[in-house]
Scaffold this active site. Sequence first.
Site: not given
Length: 411
Positions: A166, A306, A317, A335, A340, A399
């Site tokens: 991502c 993110h 985050e 998002k 996403h 990931f």
Amino acid sequence: MNGRRRPPAVAVTGIGLLTPAGIGVEANWSRLVAGRSCATADETLRDGPVRITCRVPGYDPDAELGGFRARQLDRFTQLAISAARAAAADAGWDPRAWEPARVGVVLGNSLGGAATFAAQHHVLQDEGAQRVSPLLIPSFMVNMVAGQVALDLGAQGPSQVVATACASGATAVGAARDLLRSGACDIVLAGACESALTPLVLAGLYRMGALARGGGEPADVMRPFDADRDGFVAAEGAAVLVLERLEDARARDARIRAVVRGYGAASDAYHSTAPHPQGRGIEEALRAALADAEVSGSEVDHVNAHGTSTKLNDVTEGRVLARVLGDRPVVTSTKGVTGHALAAAGAMEAAYTALALQRQCVPPTANLTRLDEELTIDVVHGTARPARLDVAVSTSLGFGGHNAALVLTAH
């Protein structure tokens, strides 16, 4: 600077967007500013545990690419080619006029042609090997998206795919910037794409616990930074940015949407899917990007976070943003609108950050009604917020512990 010559700045001169928020810059910006989620019920997943996705609306690959050409390509490549064409046009470039050997392509992707692979696996099982398409391999291979974009636009410089899950879109912009700084290219088309909304992929994300499981209307499910968030809605999309050295863009009197001033990357080395509890990797990436841009955290006006709407990511985050940047930046997670889009997310959000700088406005975080009590950051919600924006950051986590951050400025 101890006499060291600063590397050339890199300008964003073109943007191509095919996302759940729409096709083209204006459609995307209108949907983002409205703060309306794109999530809808997905009939292709009617037998699965999760039946909500965010797909690109109204895209006709036959009309865009030609029927014969479109049938040779998986959807992730179709979207990327269309986004690249749009970006080149937005930048004022006719591919027939540029010097091909000086044009590069750097795209991010993670899951390749998942739909093609799944369909041809069924053909193998049901009809045998002789019925498998000879286009299977070039259709689903991850690297082929950069190759096909280069082929389509006649770009003969370096072409490559980066895969940092991502964070791929942000990584691609960083890698493209380095090609320009080194002098290897004069123009680079940088971005990312993803189209892997297959039953198998969605089942895997569901089993990981990554997807939102809340009831109610599909458009209300994904809620970044909200106290009641429980996961993300998977999406598809493509975003491509045309990058040029700032001095070159000015010399040809190009419209400059934003300037890429800094890039940083770091690894968590902690867990295959969960972020480091203290956000070690994203903090290092963010600090590296700020140092590269030669700006301090206190100078940052805006963050496109993110913000995946998962329990672990948003708190981790948010704490890092507060620790590094303080409470001054105006934060959003787009998002909430787009879902996403995995590898494509970072490129989409880099484009949205550039547009926020250009239009001096921060879109709201869709569905945020009650900020998680552990967070102290200023997250825009409800309505868009006009603001004086000179320096902005876009953060991406992937990931595998991949982390990337971009610093963009208005000029």
